[in-house]
Motif scaffolding. Structure first.
Motif, PDB file in Angstrom:
ATOM      1  N   ALA A  24       8.205  39.099  80.051  1.00  0.00           N
ATOM      2  CA  ALA A  24       8.880  40.195  80.746  1.00  0.00           C
ATOM      3  C   ALA A  24       9.974  39.578  81.602  1.00  0.00           C
ATOM      4  O   ALA A  24       9.795  38.505  82.172  1.00  0.00           O
ATOM      5  N   VAL A  25      11.100  40.264  81.672  1.00  0.00           N
ATOM      6  CA  VAL A  25      12.251  39.780  82.437  1.00  0.00           C
ATOM      7  C   VAL A  25      12.648  40.855  83.434  1.00  0.00           C
ATOM      8  O   VAL A  25      12.789  42.021  83.075  1.00  0.00           O
ATOM      9  N   LEU A  26      12.811  40.448  84.678  1.00  0.00           N
ATOM     10  CA  LEU A  26      13.298  41.334  85.719  1.00  0.00           C
ATOM     11  C   LEU A  26      14.474  40.621  86.369  1.00  0.00           C
ATOM     12  O   LEU A  26      14.315  39.535  86.931  1.00  0.00           O
ATOM     13  N   GLY A  27      15.669  41.187  86.229  1.00  0.00           N
ATOM     14  CA  GLY A  27      16.870  40.560  86.767  1.00  0.00           C
ATOM     15  C   GLY A  27      17.620  41.520  87.665  1.00  0.00           C
ATOM     16  O   GLY A  27      17.560  42.735  87.469  1.00  0.00           O
ATOM     17  N   SER A  28      18.313  40.959  88.658  1.00  0.00           N
ATOM     18  CA  SER A  28      19.053  41.842  89.553  1.00  0.00           C
ATOM     19  C   SER A  28      20.208  41.111  90.213  1.00  0.00           C
ATOM     20  O   SER A  28      20.218  39.891  90.319  1.00  0.00           O
ATOM     21  N   ASN A  29      21.181  41.888  90.603  1.00  0.00           N
ATOM     22  CA  ASN A  29      22.229  41.463  91.528  1.00  0.00           C
ATOM     23  C   ASN A  29      22.557  42.687  92.372  1.00  0.00           C
ATOM     24  O   ASN A  29      21.838  43.684  92.301  1.00  0.00           O
ATOM     25  N   SER A  30      23.617  42.643  93.134  1.00  0.00           N
ATOM     26  CA  SER A  30      23.899  43.775  94.026  1.00  0.00           C
ATOM     27  C   SER A  30      24.290  45.040  93.264  1.00  0.00           C
ATOM     28  O   SER A  30      24.209  46.132  93.804  1.00  0.00           O
ATOM     29  N   GLY A  31      24.676  44.909  91.998  1.00  0.00           N
ATOM     30  CA  GLY A  31      25.144  46.062  91.246  1.00  0.00           C
ATOM     31  C   GLY A  31      24.171  46.651  90.243  1.00  0.00           C
ATOM     32  O   GLY A  31      24.366  47.774  89.778  1.00  0.00           O
ATOM     33  N   PHE A  32      23.092  45.936  89.903  1.00  0.00           N
ATOM     34  CA  PHE A  32      22.172  46.470  88.906  1.00  0.00           C
ATOM     35  C   PHE A  32      20.828  45.762  88.966  1.00  0.00           C
ATOM     36  O   PHE A  32      20.686  44.686  89.513  1.00  0.00           O
ATOM     37  N   VAL A  33      19.850  46.412  88.356  1.00  0.00           N
ATOM     38  CA  VAL A  33      18.532  45.824  88.117  1.00  0.00           C
ATOM     39  C   VAL A  33      18.202  46.086  86.662  1.00  0.00           C
ATOM     40  O   VAL A  33      18.429  47.182  86.153  1.00  0.00           O
ATOM     41  N   ILE A  34      17.688  45.076  85.986  1.00  0.00           N
ATOM     42  CA  ILE A  34      17.309  45.233  84.585  1.00  0.00           C
ATOM     43  C   ILE A  34      15.875  44.750  84.420  1.00  0.00           C
ATOM     44  O   ILE A  34      15.475  43.758  85.030  1.00  0.00           O
ATOM     45  N   ARG A  94      17.287  31.417  90.302  1.00  0.00           N
ATOM     46  CA  ARG A  94      18.341  31.833  91.221  1.00  0.00           C
ATOM     47  C   ARG A  94      19.615  31.120  90.791  1.00  0.00           C
ATOM     48  O   ARG A  94      19.643  29.897  90.692  1.00  0.00           O
ATOM     49  N   PHE A  95      20.635  31.897  90.552  1.00  0.00           N
ATOM     50  CA  PHE A  95      21.877  31.368  90.003  1.00  0.00           C
ATOM     51  C   PHE A  95      22.858  30.969  91.107  1.00  0.00           C
ATOM     52  O   PHE A  95      22.641  31.257  92.281  1.00  0.00           O
ATOM     53  N   VAL A  96      23.945  30.315  90.698  1.00  0.00           N
ATOM     54  CA  VAL A  96      24.972  29.876  91.654  1.00  0.00           C
ATOM     55  C   VAL A  96      25.479  31.071  92.457  1.00  0.00           C
ATOM     56  O   VAL A  96      25.632  30.989  93.669  1.00  0.00           O
ATOM     57  N   ASN A  97      25.728  32.195  91.790  1.00  0.00           N
ATOM     58  CA  ASN A  97      26.069  33.432  92.484  1.00  0.00           C
ATOM     59  C   ASN A  97      24.800  33.874  93.208  1.00  0.00           C
ATOM     60  O   ASN A  97      23.837  34.299  92.585  1.00  0.00           O
ATOM     61  N   LEU A  98      24.773  33.761  94.517  1.00  0.00           N
ATOM     62  CA  LEU A  98      23.558  33.980  95.286  1.00  0.00           C
ATOM     63  C   LEU A  98      22.981  35.380  95.148  1.00  0.00           C
ATOM     64  O   LEU A  98      21.813  35.602  95.437  1.00  0.00           O
ATOM     65  N   GLU A  99      23.779  36.340  94.700  1.00  0.00           N
ATOM     66  CA  GLU A  99      23.267  37.695  94.516  1.00  0.00           C
ATOM     67  C   GLU A  99      22.440  37.832  93.240  1.00  0.00           C
ATOM     68  O   GLU A  99      21.658  38.758  93.117  1.00  0.00           O
ATOM     69  N   MET A 100      22.620  36.944  92.297  1.00  0.00           N
ATOM     70  CA  MET A 100      21.956  37.055  90.994  1.00  0.00           C
ATOM     71  C   MET A 100      20.661  36.277  90.992  1.00  0.00           C
ATOM     72  O   MET A 100      20.616  35.119  91.374  1.00  0.00           O
ATOM     73  N   GLN A 101      19.594  36.941  90.545  1.00  0.00           N
ATOM     74  CA  GLN A 101      18.317  36.278  90.362  1.00  0.00           C
ATOM     75  C   GLN A 101      17.585  36.923  89.199  1.00  0.00           C
ATOM     76  O   GLN A 101      17.872  38.053  88.807  1.00  0.00           O
ATOM     77  N   CYS A 102      16.636  36.197  88.667  1.00  0.00           N
ATOM     78  CA  CYS A 102      15.890  36.681  87.520  1.00  0.00           C
ATOM     79  C   CYS A 102      14.459  36.168  87.621  1.00  0.00           C
ATOM     80  O   CYS A 102      14.217  35.044  88.044  1.00  0.00           O
ATOM     81  N   PHE A 103      13.514  36.996  87.232  1.00  0.00           N
ATOM     82  CA  PHE A 103      12.108  36.617  87.155  1.00  0.00           C
ATOM     83  C   PHE A 103      11.667  36.721  85.709  1.00  0.00           C
ATOM     84  O   PHE A 103      12.016  37.688  85.021  1.00  0.00           O
TER      85      PHE A 103
END
Length: 121
Positions: A24-34, A94-103
């Motif tokens: 299962a993948v849960l990803g997010s940044n300030s503009g979306f969650v997937i 946690r990616f270089v863009n600090l807003e982007m992360q994924c589980f």
């Protein structure tokens, strides 16, 4: 969540690929969650992790500069409990863009199937 090394993160991804783990993948940044289920690792390179969903869905993570931590579905708020109930401990990216992360979390079903096969062998 405790930090893990880049090498440990790649080892974990490679193990998921070898064991055909359903993820299962849960990803997010300030503009979306997937949130997606049923992924499998189909490519694990030094700077690229590719997940495939059924036959035609592909998600690629470019890992250069990413940081990794162990992740537990129990760390999420209770209202997400039903979504995470069927998953084991996994990994946060946690990616270089600090807003982007994924589980990424492996399915409990895979572990139950493996344990049943081990007991019958």
């Amino acid at each position: 969540m405790s930090e893990i090394s880049y090498a440990d993160a790649l080892d974990t991804s490679g193990r998921w690929a070898r064991q055909n783990e359903k993820l299962a993948v849960l990803g997010s940044n300030s503009g979306f969650v997937i949130s997606l289920r049923g992924a499998q690792v189909t490519l694990c390179l030094d700077d690229l992790l590719q997940l495939t969903f059924s036959e035609d869905g592909t998600l690629r993570f470019f890992l250069r500069g990413a940081a990794f931590s162990l992740a537990d579905p129990k760390d999420f708020p209770v209202e997400y409990g039903a979504w995470f109930a069927e998953f084991e401990k996994g990994m946060q990216i946690r990616f270089v863009n600090l807003e982007m992360q994924c589980f990424i979390f492996p399915s409990r079903e895979n572990h139950a199937d493996q344990n049943n096969r081990s007991k019958s062998e």
